[in-house]
Design a protein around this motif. Sequence first.
Motif, short mmCIF file in Angstrom:
data_model
loop_
_atom_site.label_atom_id
_atom_site.label_comp_id
_atom_site.label_asym_id
_atom_site.label_seq_id
_atom_site.Cartn_x
_atom_site.Cartn_y
_atom_site.Cartn_z
N SER A 136 1.07 -1.06 0.06
CA SER A 136 -0.25 -0.04 0.10
C SER A 136 0.51 1.37 -0.65
O SER A 136 1.74 1.56 0.59
N THR A 137 0.41 1.92 -0.47
CA THR A 137 1.12 3.90 -0.84
C THR A 137 1.73 3.76 0.00
O THR A 137 2.25 5.01 0.90
N ASP A 138 0.19 3.81 1.71
CA ASP A 138 0.26 4.73 2.99
C ASP A 138 1.33 3.74 3.89
O ASP A 138 1.26 4.28 4.51
N VAL A 139 2.16 2.48 3.21
CA VAL A 139 2.98 1.61 4.19
C VAL A 139 4.35 2.18 4.08
O VAL A 139 4.98 1.54 3.32
N ASN A 140 4.67 2.42 5.11
CA ASN A 140 6.52 2.26 5.18
C ASN A 140 6.56 1.00 5.64
O ASN A 140 6.37 0.28 6.65
N ILE A 141 7.48 -0.14 4.63
CA ILE A 141 7.14 -1.72 4.60
C ILE A 141 8.26 -1.94 5.54
O ILE A 141 8.17 -2.86 6.73
N LEU A 142 9.46 -0.46 5.81
CA LEU A 142 9.94 -1.13 7.39
C LEU A 142 9.54 -1.01 8.41
O LEU A 142 10.43 -1.77 10.07
N GLU A 143 8.71 -0.14 8.94
CA GLU A 143 7.77 0.53 10.47
C GLU A 143 6.89 -0.85 10.27
O GLU A 143 6.51 -1.35 10.94
N TRP A 144 6.25 -1.34 9.15
CA TRP A 144 5.25 -2.68 8.95
C TRP A 144 5.90 -3.40 9.21
O TRP A 144 5.71 -4.70 10.16
N LEU A 145 6.50 -3.98 8.77
CA LEU A 145 7.84 -5.48 9.79
C LEU A 145 7.49 -5.63 10.51
O LEU A 145 8.05 -4.23 11.42
N PRO A 146 7.92 -6.86 11.85
CA PRO A 146 8.08 -6.25 13.16
C PRO A 146 9.09 -6.78 13.37
O PRO A 146 10.37 -7.04 13.10
#
Length: 218
Positions: free
Chosen positions: A126-136
């Motif tokens: 998703s464009t509003d997701v920062n993947i590095l913050e999304w990952l645990p």
Amino acid sequence: MKNRQQGFTLVEIAVVLVIIGLLLGGVLKGQELINSAKVKSIISDFRSVSTYVFGYQDRFRAMPGDDPGVANRLTGAIRATTGGSAGNGRIEGHWNSTTATDETVLLWQHVRLANLATGDGRSPASTDVNILEWLPRNAAGGRIGVTGSSPVSGWSGTFFICQDNLSGVFARQIDITMDDGLAASGAVRLLANGAGSGTAIAQADLTDSGIYTVCAAY
């Protein structure tokens, strides 16, 4: 009149030294307790994540991340299109991948939407997701990841859980608690920090000040 110069008596100096010693002892003990709590949290993460994978497999007869029918099972779930072949029974790709369509990344969305783990269940693409913050992340600020591809050549297991950014002190305690205490053998092995795969760290090369990746086989 002569000026009288007064200094500290031996008793006063002794009292000050005792107070300083008590303060230092308290600080060191406090740091020890903090480190112990972090190690316990990291070990708990290994055990919790394995429960997520086994729980998903038991419920859906598929591996999270690799599940070809996940979009029909869980509202909003995304089927992986990279990292491996969906539906072959293995969670493929590097454990620390940041590619939003990889099996090893989408595993986290699948276990979250299945209510096995807490966290953001949106698509990592998703464009509003920062993947590095999304990952645990673990208690040391490092990544937590899962892969079905052995991070160490010749190491057998159905899947492997890895965590990075772990000091040598933490790594030793984790290995002793969960396995045999040896960095390059058993069910727990150490790699260079941040490595997706590679050669296990030799016991002689393990230092307390070093930073490592710790992986556990299941």
